[in-house]
Design an enzyme around this catalytic site. Sequence first.
Site, mmCIF file in Angstrom:
data_model
loop_
_atom_site.group_PDB
_atom_site.id
_atom_site.type_symbol
_atom_site.label_atom_id
_atom_site.label_comp_id
_atom_site.label_asym_id
_atom_site.label_seq_id
_atom_site.Cartn_x
_atom_site.Cartn_y
_atom_site.Cartn_z
ATOM 1 N N VAL A 20 -5.886 12.932 17.564
ATOM 2 C CA VAL A 20 -6.647 11.798 17.032
ATOM 3 C C VAL A 20 -5.764 10.905 16.162
ATOM 4 C CG1 VAL A 20 -8.490 11.187 15.410
ATOM 5 C CG2 VAL A 20 -8.893 12.874 17.197
ATOM 6 N N ASP A 39 2.414 13.708 8.576
ATOM 7 C CA ASP A 39 1.973 15.047 8.951
ATOM 8 C C ASP A 39 2.758 16.071 8.138
ATOM 9 O OD1 ASP A 39 0.334 16.047 11.784
ATOM 10 O OD2 ASP A 39 1.408 17.567 10.615
ATOM 11 N N THR A 127 -13.794 15.179 12.227
ATOM 12 C CA THR A 127 -15.212 15.523 12.365
ATOM 13 C C THR A 127 -15.571 16.532 11.278
ATOM 14 O OG1 THR A 127 -15.020 15.186 14.736
ATOM 15 C CG2 THR A 127 -16.941 16.418 13.965
ATOM 16 N N LEU A 254 -23.518 15.090 34.008
ATOM 17 C CA LEU A 254 -24.443 15.880 34.829
ATOM 18 C C LEU A 254 -23.661 16.575 35.930
ATOM 19 C CD1 LEU A 254 -27.709 13.765 35.315
ATOM 20 C CD2 LEU A 254 -27.354 15.783 33.895
ATOM 21 N N GLY A 257 -20.622 23.072 36.447
ATOM 22 C CA GLY A 257 -19.325 23.741 36.509
ATOM 23 C C GLY A 257 -19.330 25.018 35.701
ATOM 24 N N CYS A 264 -13.176 20.135 20.618
ATOM 25 C CA CYS A 264 -14.306 19.554 19.874
ATOM 26 C C CYS A 264 -15.652 20.227 20.156
ATOM 27 C CB CYS A 264 -14.410 18.056 20.190
ATOM 28 S SG CYS A 264 -13.072 17.122 19.455
HETATM 29 N N1 LIG Z 1 -9.025 15.965 19.835
HETATM 30 C C1 LIG Z 1 -9.971 15.080 20.071
HETATM 31 O O1 LIG Z 1 -10.085 14.531 21.176
HETATM 32 C C2 LIG Z 1 -10.958 14.697 18.990
HETATM 33 C C3 LIG Z 1 -11.938 13.725 19.264
HETATM 34 C C4 LIG Z 1 -12.832 13.359 18.250
HETATM 35 C C5 LIG Z 1 -12.721 13.946 16.987
HETATM 36 N N2 LIG Z 1 -11.754 14.898 16.746
HETATM 37 C C6 LIG Z 1 -11.642 15.447 15.402
HETATM 38 O O2 LIG Z 1 -10.491 14.858 14.799
HETATM 39 C C7 LIG Z 1 -9.860 15.806 13.915
HETATM 40 C C8 LIG Z 1 -8.405 16.010 14.329
HETATM 41 O O3 LIG Z 1 -8.384 16.569 15.615
HETATM 42 P P1 LIG Z 1 -7.024 16.684 16.459
HETATM 43 O O4 LIG Z 1 -7.414 17.126 17.818
HETATM 44 O O5 LIG Z 1 -6.245 15.428 16.295
HETATM 45 O O6 LIG Z 1 -6.307 17.874 15.665
HETATM 46 P P2 LIG Z 1 -4.783 18.339 15.785
HETATM 47 O O7 LIG Z 1 -4.780 19.767 15.436
HETATM 48 O O8 LIG Z 1 -4.213 17.883 17.097
HETATM 49 O O9 LIG Z 1 -4.041 17.516 14.652
HETATM 50 C C9 LIG Z 1 -4.246 17.708 13.284
HETATM 51 C C10 LIG Z 1 -2.939 17.441 12.583
HETATM 52 O O10 LIG Z 1 -3.172 17.401 11.172
HETATM 53 C C11 LIG Z 1 -1.998 17.893 10.556
HETATM 54 N N3 LIG Z 1 -2.249 18.189 9.139
HETATM 55 C C12 LIG Z 1 -2.815 19.291 8.583
HETATM 56 N N4 LIG Z 1 -2.850 19.141 7.233
HETATM 57 C C13 LIG Z 1 -2.313 17.921 6.953
HETATM 58 C C14 LIG Z 1 -2.096 17.186 5.755
HETATM 59 N N5 LIG Z 1 -2.425 17.684 4.564
HETATM 60 N N6 LIG Z 1 -1.521 15.984 5.845
HETATM 61 C C15 LIG Z 1 -1.165 15.462 7.040
HETATM 62 N N7 LIG Z 1 -1.348 16.102 8.206
HETATM 63 C C16 LIG Z 1 -1.935 17.314 8.159
HETATM 64 C C17 LIG Z 1 -1.619 19.082 11.422
HETATM 65 O O11 LIG Z 1 -0.281 19.482 11.197
HETATM 66 C C18 LIG Z 1 -1.875 18.507 12.821
HETATM 67 O O12 LIG Z 1 -0.701 17.906 13.351
HETATM 68 C C19 LIG Z 1 -10.713 17.077 14.006
HETATM 69 O O13 LIG Z 1 -11.654 17.047 12.978
HETATM 70 C C20 LIG Z 1 -11.406 16.939 15.344
HETATM 71 O O14 LIG Z 1 -12.618 17.623 15.390
HETATM 72 C C21 LIG Z 1 -10.870 15.266 17.725
#
Ligand SMILES: NC(=O)c1ccc[n+]([C@@H]2O[C@H](COP(=O)([O-])OP(=O)(O)OC[C@H]3O[C@@H](n4cnc5c(N)ncnc54)[C@H](O)[C@@H]3O)[C@@H](O)[C@H]2O)c1
Length: 438
Positions: A20, A39, A127, A254, A257, A264
């Site tokens: 994200v 990060d 989220t 719909l 699978g 998520c």
């Molecule tokens: N993956 C998706 O498609 C998606 C879609 C909608 C919402 N979300 C939500 O978005 C959020 C992130 O998801 P993601 O898939 O990108 O996660 P991810 O695990 O791919 O990335 C999270 C990143 O945050 C970093 N991190 C941790 N602590 C940190 C800090 N103090 N400072 C800076 N970076 C830090 C981690 O090292 C990691 O690289 C979650 O809450 C997820 O539920 C994800």
Amino acid sequence: MRPVVAEPGKRIAVFGAGYVGLVTGACFAELGHDVVVRDVDTAKIGVLQAGDVPIFEPGLDEVLDQNRERLRFTSDVAEAVEAAEFVYVAVGTPPTYSGDADLSAVWTVVDELPRLDHRIVVVMKSTVPVGTGDKVRHRLDGRGLADVGYASNPEFTAEGTALRDFMHPDRIVVGSFDDGDGDAVAALHSGIDAPVVHCDVASAEMIKLAANAALMTRISFINEIANVCEATGADVVSVAEGVGLDRRIGPKFLRAGIGFGGSCFPKDSLALKQLAANSGYHFQLLNAVIEVNELQKRRVLAKLERHLGTLRGKTVALLGLAFKPNTDDMREAPSLVLAGRLLSEGATVRAWDPVAHAHDLRGVMQVDSVEEALAGADAAVLVTEWPQLGEVDWAKIAGTMTTPVLIDGRNMLEPAAMLAAGFRYEAIGRAASGNAGG
Ligand SMILES: NC(=O)c1ccc[n+]([C@@H]2O[C@H](COP(=O)([O-])OP(=O)(O)OC[C@H]3O[C@@H](n4cnc5c(N)ncnc54)[C@H](O)[C@@H]3O)[C@@H](O)[C@H]2O)c1
């Protein structure tokens, strides 16, 4: 809905360089803002600074490349926020063992924000459970940072299509305590043609959880319809088409699978279930949605046993490992459960995936091609509907298997063509045309 006032060229820090955070950073740079992505994972930052991309997301490398002059990467908090006007939080919120969301990374970001001589707005992209914004507000106030603004701007992108989803969303949701902060966050999106839903912070948090729950409910619903189709002789693909053409229902989500996975849906459904329970409410429908999904993955084992008898000593090929095509994300992938169940039944498991790796699948042999996976195998399970599987010469490959059993866990292939190719082909909920069996 309030009009979005165009304000290009803002300075944004994005905390979290994951799926994200990187997409958010790249797209905001594309919209003309100056972005610093921070990060804690210094290896990831090193890869990004070297011009590479640490994850697989179609198109992300190009958008990052095209906007290099407006994008920087750092592991240093001070460097990220020194000039920032907005601090986006896009860190992970994985489930704890109890299913509640683990917000420790969010709290770390809130606690490490330094006192600045200019005003910033913290924007929650991660989220989070309803009520998190309120708690962050209190924590900021407790740290003497009452002047720091706060908004919730949940993310609805899907991995594999994340860039298109960000630039062409169905809607942008902005929840804020202060209308001015909400307008400023909405204005960051100027250039994107989408309705903006302005609301309070708690409602924005709930919109994200409720939207995911609605999508998961549709998946579990059609999977249960598929299971009844199997028992009664109907074909779920025709049923879904006929149901989905009803404009009150619509065709999306719909597709029957072996169930949903990913970073998520599973965790967000558990988090919403626990959020409800913690608030004294038993969310019956969501509990059923989760349970149906769990059982759906395991039904594949019964299908295999119907064709092969015991699975002990049999070789089963998994076609696809990622939780869906066009991503390398293995989090909560159905392949993890399937491989585990097959191994515990004593089967040998081979796997092919064009991008994802079987690091988490101890005991599974990963091979480089579909042909290699199927040669000498007793059965194959199509787990992820990678487009490459549409190009396979199935008639040629069927003859290389010990027994040409194929369970199509995504209803991707044409039953008649697979039967003609010599397979004992079984799909999900397609009793009428596909379950000729053996
Ligand atoms: N993956 C998706 O498609 C998606 C879609 C909608 C919402 N979300 C939500 O978005 C959020 C992130 O998801 P993601 O898939 O990108 O996660 P991810 O695990 O791919 O990335 C999270 C990143 O945050 C970093 N991190 C941790 N602590 C940190 C800090 N103090 N400072 C800076 N970076 C830090 C981690 O090292 C990691 O690289 C979650 O809450 C997820 O539920 C994800």
